[in-house]
Design an enzyme around this catalytic site. Structure first.
Site, short mmCIF file in Angstrom:
data_model
loop_
_atom_site.label_atom_id
_atom_site.label_comp_id
_atom_site.label_asym_id
_atom_site.label_seq_id
_atom_site.Cartn_x
_atom_site.Cartn_y
_atom_site.Cartn_z
N LYS A 37 7.15 -13.04 -1.24
CA LYS A 37 8.43 -12.41 -1.24
C LYS A 37 9.51 -12.97 -0.69
CE LYS A 37 5.76 -7.98 -1.14
NZ LYS A 37 6.00 -7.29 -2.35
N ARG A 73 -3.96 -4.01 -6.29
CA ARG A 73 -4.99 -3.60 -7.50
C ARG A 73 -6.32 -4.21 -7.36
NH1 ARG A 73 -0.56 -5.26 -11.84
NH2 ARG A 73 0.85 -4.33 -10.02
N1 BES Z 1 3.41 -3.80 -1.71
C1 BES Z 1 3.68 -4.25 -2.92
C2 BES Z 1 4.80 -3.00 -3.56
C3 BES Z 1 5.75 -2.54 -2.99
C4 BES Z 1 7.19 -2.98 -3.20
C5 BES Z 1 5.70 -1.49 -2.04
C6 BES Z 1 8.09 -2.55 -2.40
C7 BES Z 1 6.61 -0.90 -1.04
C8 BES Z 1 8.16 -1.42 -1.30
C9 BES Z 1 2.92 -4.69 -3.81
O1 BES Z 1 1.95 -5.40 -3.46
C10 BES Z 1 3.79 -5.82 -4.60
O2 BES Z 1 4.10 -6.59 -4.24
N2 BES Z 1 3.78 -5.37 -5.88
C11 BES Z 1 4.59 -6.36 -7.02
C12 BES Z 1 3.50 -6.35 -8.31
C13 BES Z 1 4.18 -7.22 -9.17
C14 BES Z 1 4.03 -8.75 -8.90
C15 BES Z 1 3.64 -7.09 -10.65
C16 BES Z 1 5.79 -5.72 -7.23
O3 BES Z 1 6.09 -4.46 -7.01
O4 BES Z 1 6.81 -6.45 -7.19
ZN ZN Z 2 2.27 -7.25 -2.95
#
Ligand code: BES
Ligand code: ZN
Ligand code: ZN
Length: 496
Positions: free
Chosen positions: A276, A350
């Site tokens: 990230k 997931r």
């Molecule tokens: N934990 C994150 C989702 C999240 C984002 C929670 C912001 C709280 C605040 C999750 O694991 C994630 O990173 N999801 C990705 C999925 C994508 C790669 C399809 C996302 O939402 O960017």
């Molecule tokens: Zn994630």
């Protein structure tokens, strides 16, 4: 904190403050509640002269002449918009305002306006608001001099009729249990990831098991590998903290139904190799909010002795990059036997939930709900006011929506239509963990989970937008919300 219930009129509060409510109206001054305060001419005059309107959570402090009794008037908003949520906020706003002024006690009326429900329901909402509003996460800092001594010791609820005291007292106890369960969830979420590790969550679960004589099974990383929990192992293999698969079971005698509650417990989500951006990455300690809600709910269910079997299933791990981390393109085999091509290691929730949901099947639950901070797309779509609900079960959707309305942990449904499914097809595995367009990110994540919930009466709650707030609300200090606990407790209470 001492909470007592009295009947009659609001009296003097030693070392404390009398709280009154006010309705926002067309004309000023705002109408004061309870109605018996209308006879208090001095109070009316002071409020009238102050410009106070009675807007929701507006606060007015007033010193009374002679005797040093303090009064605070808190706005309830318009009469037509009165609700238990307004009462909850009223409790939180009042208690926090009183604490900020260094008073130690307050007396609050249990309002009887039309449409609010029984005095017990009002008392419960009020005390929830007070206790949730006073919550603070102070474990890791010395309280500065200027803040020392800001603590409420006593709250008096004043009901109009003596006949309502007993029910109000029971409601107070229930509110206390619920607030403590939410506080447990908040503490776990606010705790930084170097303290709240997967092992720490496992310890917490063990402590709950001991306290309430719950059955527990905790499977550490090495065994997860041997037992085929490929989803969790894939995510966990980049971390030096061993993953923990946590199962906690509360079984009352003659349980009327079985609930399986699955929680995403990513104690820190860096994204893994698909790392990230660093801005706000520190917030990703809250990626275990689903797990925290499950633990809080189990605590509440066991304390309240709900007549349902409740099985909490939590996958706790970090998601970090390292030389042993999974890489984009890797294929893993989940507990269900289905294989997944991991095209983005940041879509890790997931993967771990896939194993949780498959594991839940062995309990043949009457209802299976998973809670997860699953997608950034849900934050974009619904923001901080609604949980994303996905299920094909109409009756379950209605039940969860209803619980959402009463607790104000509101949900908004998104579809799981078949047309969203094919985007998750992989060339070399049964599924891919992300689509290549990124369209409908919250729904496609739900579709992915659905593949592992076959045969379960299942609903998915995406709490990514609602689990953490950056600005104080009347009964939710900024930081962890502890969302899901009140919703799930209400869902179970209403089940039958
Ligand atoms: N934990 C994150 C989702 C999240 C984002 C929670 C912001 C709280 C605040 C999750 O694991 C994630 O990173 N999801 C990705 C999925 C994508 C790669 C399809 C996302 O939402 O960017
Ligand atoms: Zn994630
Ligand atoms: Zn995550």
């Amino acid at each position: 904190m001492r909470i007592t219930v009295r009947s009659g009129r609001m009296g003097r509060v030693r070392g404390g403050v009398q709280v009154f409510a006010a309705l926002e109206g067309e004309q000023r001054p705002a109408r004061l509640l309870p109605d018996s305060t209308a006879r208090d001419q001095e109070l009316k005059r002071l409020v009238a002269g102050s410009g106070f309107r009675g807007a929701p959570n507006e606060v007015l402090f007033l010193p009374r002449s002679g005797g040093g009794q303090w009064v605070i008037v808190v706005g309830l908003g318009k009469e037509k918009e009165l609700s238990l949520e307004r009462v909850r906020q009223f409790g939180g706003t009042a208690a926090r305002a009183v604490r900020a002024r260094r008073f130690k006690a307050l007396a609050v009326p249990v309002l009887r306006e039309r449409g609010l429900g029984t005095p017990a329901a009002v008392a419960q909402a009020l005390v929830e608001g007070v206790l949730l509003g006073l919550y603070q996460y102070t474990k890791l800092k010395r309280v500065p001099k200027s803040e020392q001594g800001k603590r409420i010791d006593a709250v008096t609820l004043v009901v109009e009729r003596a006949g309502d005291v007993a029910a109000a007292k029971r409601a107070v106890e229930k509110a206390r249990v619920i607030a403590e369960a939410v506080a447990l969830a908040r503490d776990l979420i606010n705790g930084p990831s170097n303290i709240v590790t997967p092992t720490y969550l496992a310890h917490q679960a063990r402590a709950l098991a001991k306290q309430f004589r719950l059955k527990s099974r905790i499977i550490p990383f090495a065994q997860l590998k041997r037992l085929g929990f490929g989803g969790i192992v894939g995510v966990a293999q980049g971390s030096n903290h061993p993953a923990q698969f946590i199962v906690l079971e509360y079984t009352p005698s003659r349980a009327k139904a079985t609930f399986a509650l699955c929680g995403k417990g990513i104690t820190f989500d860096s994204g893994g190799i698909s790392i990230k951006p660093s801005a706000k990455m520190e917030q990703m300690k809250y990626d275990m909010s689903g797990a925290a809600a499950v633990l809080g709910t189990l605590k509440a269910a066991a304390t309240l002795k709900l007549p349902y079997r409740v099985v909490g299933i939590i996958a706790a791990t970090e998601n970090l990059p390292s030389g042993t981390a999974q890489k984009p393109g890797d294929v893993l085999k989940t507990l269900s036997g289905k294989t997944v091509e991991v095209l983005n290691t940041d879509a890790e929730g997931r993967l771990v939930l896939a194993d949780c949901l498959h594991y839940a099947k062995r309990y043949k639950p009457d209802c299976c709900v998973d809670l997860a901070t699953l997608t950034g797309a849900c934050v974009v779509a619904l923001g901080g006011e609604a949980i994303g609900l996905m299920t094909k079960d109409e009756k379950l959707a209605a039940r969860i929506s209803q619980a959402g309305k009463t607790t104000y942990e509101r949900v908004w449904r998104l579809p799981l239509w078949g047309e969203y499914g094919p985007a998750l097809k992989s060339d070399i595995a049964d599924l891919r963990n992300v689509t290549n367009t990124g369209e409908a990110g919250t729904i496609t994540a739900g579709k992915f989970l659905e593949e592992f919930a076959e045969g379960l009466p299942w609903a998915h709650l995406d709490i990514a937008g609602t689990a953490w707030i950056e600005k104080d609300k009347p009964y939710i200090p900024k930081g962890a919300v502890g969302i899901g606990v009140r919703l799930l407790v209400k869902l179970m209470e209403n089940w039958k």
